[in-house]
Design an enzyme around this catalytic site. Structure first.
Site, short mmCIF file in Angstrom:
data_model
loop_
_atom_site.label_atom_id
_atom_site.label_comp_id
_atom_site.label_asym_id
_atom_site.label_seq_id
_atom_site.Cartn_x
_atom_site.Cartn_y
_atom_site.Cartn_z
N HIS A 37 7.29 35.93 24.18
CA HIS A 37 6.04 36.00 24.42
C HIS A 37 5.59 34.71 25.12
CE1 HIS A 37 5.38 39.47 21.62
NE2 HIS A 37 5.25 40.16 22.97
N GLN A 61 0.75 54.30 26.41
CA GLN A 61 2.21 54.17 26.65
C GLN A 61 3.06 54.60 25.44
OE1 GLN A 61 1.72 49.94 27.56
NE2 GLN A 61 3.62 49.83 26.49
N LYS A 149 13.62 41.63 29.10
CA LYS A 149 13.69 42.30 28.01
C LYS A 149 13.45 43.90 28.36
CE LYS A 149 13.99 43.36 23.42
NZ LYS A 149 12.64 44.35 23.16
#
Ligand code: AMP
Length: 279
Positions: A37, A61, A149
């Site tokens: 991050h 999600q 990723k």
């Protein structure tokens, strides 16, 4: 660092920045921040005047309520990390600030939504497009930074931007790994010591397939990868795909980018990883 929890505060502050001609970079996250991050935030700082990091564990999600429940939320540590790298703004809204009750709309992105991650996590990308659409609308970033990723996520957001002509540039940032190769993930903290070792099979196999990549030999390579991953104790493979980097359909001779993508449960933790193997 400015720390906002409401849309109104955030928009008021950003309007002032835009009026001064500042460019805005957005790094959306679900928190439990790690160096992956932070690498996105550093890249955003190089390219934009004002950087917004959002921390929002987006319920829409998650297809598995238990996964949502146990998602790590170390907010005090996250704030410290963001302050240490001089992030300008943290946006950390509550769920009710983002969603009305029973919100069910969804953008049809096409076949990408139902492949690979979409197949194993039904509805996942509906939730991703909902929240990213809302954040783009609210924050109006000039540039948004996403990690390789989550490669399929990058393709989905790129498609959403194109379909809706959204005025935002998307930058895909490289995968940050631990020194032994494990892709950094907020979920890695759930790995027991043995599982942490066994999880290395994912990046090791991706590397091996990259080294031996031959477009004429894909079925055999895929089989070899599946066998190696399945031979590790505690590792349960969901998929290993050698795919076209634009469609995520099986790679072919015309593929400009070929990518290997893997998802597996290691112990109780589901991990994903990928590597561009040609192109
Ligand atoms: P998440 O908090 O897992 O939703 O991730 C937020 C953003 O960080 C997404 O764009 C991810 O693709 C990106 N990200 C996650 N892990 C890594 C990593 N190991 N290296 C680089 N970016 C990452």
């Amino acid at each position: 660092m400015e720390h906002f929890t409401t849309k109104a505060q955030l928009q008021q502050f950003l309007a002032l920045q835009s009026a001064k001609g500042k460019t805005i970079g957005l790094v959306p996250t679900m928190g439990a921040l790690h160096n992956g991050h932070l690498s996105l935030i550093k890249q955003a700082q190089q390219q934009c005047d004002v950087v917004v990091c959002s921390i929002f564990v987006n319920p829409t999600q998650f297809n598995d309520p238990a996964d949502l429940e146990k998602y790590p939320r170390p907010i005090a540590q996250d704030i410290k990390k963001l302050e240490d790298i001089n992030c300008d703004i943290l946006f950390e809204p509550a769920v009710a600030e983002i969603y009305d009750n029973n919100e069910h709309w969804h953008l049809n992105i096409g076949p990408l939504e139902d492949l690979l991650e979409g197949k194993y996590r039904p509805g996942h990308y509906q939730g991703v497009t909902q929240v990213v659409h809302k954040f783009f609308d609210l924050i109006k970033p000039d540039v948004a930074f996403f990690g390789q990723k989550d490669y399929q996520q990058v393709l989905i957001i790129r498609r959403m931007i194109a379909l809706l002509n959204m005025p935002v540039k998307l930058i895909m940032c490289p995968i940050e790994r631990e020194t032994d190769g494990l892709a950094m993930s907020s979920r890695n903290i759930h790995l027991a010591a043995d599982d942490r070792k066994h999880a290395l099979i994912l990046s090791q196999t991706l590397n091996k397939i990259k080294q031996h990549f031959d477009i004429n030999n894909i079925p055999a390579l895929k089989q070899q990868a599946e066998d190696e991953i399945n031979s590790k104790p505690g590792v349960q493979l969901d998929y290993f795909a050698i795919a076209d980097g634009e469609t995520l359909l099986p790679a072919n001779k015309n593929s400009k980018i070929t990518i290997a993508l893997v998802a597996a449960k290691v112990g109780h933790t589901r991990l994903i990883d990928n590597m561009i193997i040609a192109g």
